[in-house]
Design a protein around this motif. Structure first.
Motif, PDB file in Angstrom:
ATOM      1  N   GLU A   1       0.838  -1.202   0.000  1.00 16.22           N
ATOM      2  CA  GLU A   1       0.000   0.000   0.000  1.00 16.22           C
ATOM      3  C   GLU A   1       0.880   1.261   0.000  1.00 16.22           C
ATOM      4  N   PRO A   2       0.633   2.204  -0.935  1.00 24.36           N
ATOM      5  CA  PRO A   2       1.416   3.445  -0.949  1.00 24.36           C
ATOM      6  C   PRO A   2       1.051   4.331   0.242  1.00 24.36           C
ATOM      7  N   VAL A   3       2.045   4.970   0.835  1.00 21.54           N
ATOM      8  CA  VAL A   3       1.831   5.807   2.020  1.00 21.54           C
ATOM      9  C   VAL A   3       2.701   7.053   1.928  1.00 21.54           C
TER      10      VAL A   3
ATOM     11  N   ILE B   1      -7.970  11.697  -3.556  1.00 26.79           N
ATOM     12  CA  ILE B   1      -8.882  11.185  -4.582  1.00 26.79           C
ATOM     13  C   ILE B   1      -9.488   9.881  -4.081  1.00 26.79           C
ATOM     14  N   ASN B   2     -10.785   9.874  -3.878  1.00 28.44           N
ATOM     15  CA  ASN B   2     -11.483   8.684  -3.394  1.00 28.44           C
ATOM     16  C   ASN B   2     -11.598   7.627  -4.490  1.00 28.44           C
TER      17      ASN B   2
ATOM     18  N   VAL C   1      -5.850  14.329   7.367  1.00 26.28           N
ATOM     19  CA  VAL C   1      -5.063  13.209   6.843  1.00 26.28           C
ATOM     20  C   VAL C   1      -4.921  12.128   7.911  1.00 26.28           C
ATOM     21  N   LYS C   2      -5.234  10.896   7.509  1.00 23.61           N
ATOM     22  CA  LYS C   2      -5.308   9.782   8.459  1.00 23.61           C
ATOM     23  C   LYS C   2      -3.922   9.300   8.891  1.00 23.61           C
TER      24      LYS C   2
ATOM     25  N   GLU D   1      -1.826   8.336   5.359  1.00 21.93           N
ATOM     26  CA  GLU D   1      -2.396   7.994   4.067  1.00 21.93           C
ATOM     27  C   GLU D   1      -1.813   8.932   3.004  1.00 21.93           C
ATOM     28  N   LEU D   2      -1.671   8.428   1.796  1.00 22.83           N
ATOM     29  CA  LEU D   2      -1.096   9.205   0.705  1.00 22.83           C
ATOM     30  C   LEU D   2      -2.201   9.936  -0.047  1.00 22.83           C
TER      31      LEU D   2
END
Length: 343
Positions: A36-38, A148-149, A71-72, A90-91
């Motif tokens: 997962e990108p972060v 972006i969701n 931002v999470k 989160e990215l």
């Protein structure tokens, strides 16, 4: 020399820089376990020289906040080789609002629907901070990220809580943080002009920064612009402190020249006249130096609720052959006035 660095569960490349600040940098990385990108925030030597409680403050703030417009936080881990803690978030692939405004197509500010989205999301994030008695102290477009969701929609999120701290509504603080174009004038006087002013500051410094940010988003430019920009610091302070109540911008176009004041958004602003009628007094309320005149957070939240919940009505002006967009709230008010006058 290796550009790869890592912690227990994450790895990042120091050439993939997402942003840099005085105390650290943010890199793009990945979760070792699932790919997962972060985004990974690391801290430099200057940061480690700060008092321990100040260093810990950002971690504590991030643990306390949980909201879709912030931002999470994914993890706080120790970097390998004893380099200290890192913050994994989160990215936000849409980049920062500052970069978005830097795009040539946004030279004159964002389109109306996008502006309303920023206004709604920024306000919701700020309300969550105030509900938790937190002050951000470095609000600016560079600290608002576009996420972006999965369905392609956009969510704007507040980030960078390195300057944030807990602060009750009536409490004051004396430490200096922030980016000079967005600083409340009282903080600017001490932090930028280095004047020994015996003032403390309250949570309302965030309101001034929000006002400058929203003007920037609506117009593509800063509200207070001395000739020569940052090198003309005394004039910048003069503009922000000497402007009359209700003035939302002051510009100096020639060296030592006069200041051009305005109570209105510039003609190039892409917001409709109906929305301008709502946004202009909002900006005026936020960009008040007088502590007795600046809006409270509650009033700000209420006025934004009105601005973001109005329904636009499109009217075709026959005589001028032009389309006019007005807000439903004004149509409704006029309708009630007409009924009242008929009795």
């Amino acid at each position: 020399m290796s550009f790869l660095r890592g912690s227990e569960n994450y790895v990042w490349c120091t050439t993939s820089v997402l942003g840099k600040g005085a105390t650290g940098a943010v890199f793009q990385g990945v979760n070792k376990n699932n790919g997962e990108p972060v985004a990974v925030k690391t801290f430099n030597q200057l940061s480690h020289m700060r008092p321990h409680d100040v260093q810990m403050r950002e971690f504590e703030v991030l643990k306390k906040v949980k909201h879709e417009n912030i931002v999470k936080l994914l993890a706080i881990e120790e970097e390998q080789e004893g380099r200290g803690k890192v913050i994994v978030m989160e990215l936000c692939t849409g980049g920062s609002l500052f970069n978005i405004l830097d795009d040539p197509e946004n030279t004159y500010g964002l389109q109306e629907q996008e502006f309303l989205l920023v206004l709604e999301h920024l306000t919701a994030g700020m309300k969550h901070l105030r509900d938790n008695n937190l002050v951000h102290r470095d609000l600016k477009p560079g600290n608002i990220m576009k996420y972006i969701n999965e369905d392609g929609t956009t969510t704007y999120k507040l980030t960078d809580f390195g300057a944030a701290r807990e602060l009750q509504e009536e409490e004051q603080f004396v430490s200096l943080y922030g980016t000079e174009e967005y600083l409340h004038p009282d903080m600017y006087e001490r932090a930028v002009l280095r004047k020994p002013v015996g003032k403390s500051f309250g949570a309302t410094v965030d309101l001034w920064s929000i006002g400058v940010t929203l003007f920037h988003v609506a117009t593509g430019q800063l509200p207070f612009r001395p000739y020569g920009g940052r090198r003309n610091k005394e004039t910048m302070f003069y503009i922000t402190t000497k402007k009359a109540s209700g003035v939302i911008s002051g510009t100096q176009t020639t060296e030592n020249g006069p200041i051009e004041w305005s109570r209105d958004l510039p003609a190039h602003c892409q917001l409709s006249m109906g929305l301008r009628k709502l946004v202009t007094p909002l900006l005026a309320g936020l960009l008040e130096v007088d502590p007795h005149r600046i809006w409270s957070f509650e009033r700000f939240f209420t006025e934004v609720q009105i601005a973001t919940s109005t329904i636009p009505i499109h009217i075709f002006h026959m005589n001028k052959a032009t389309s006019i967009k007005v807000s439903y709230i004004f149509i409704q008010l006029k309708y009630y006035l007409l009924i009242y006058r008929s009795f």
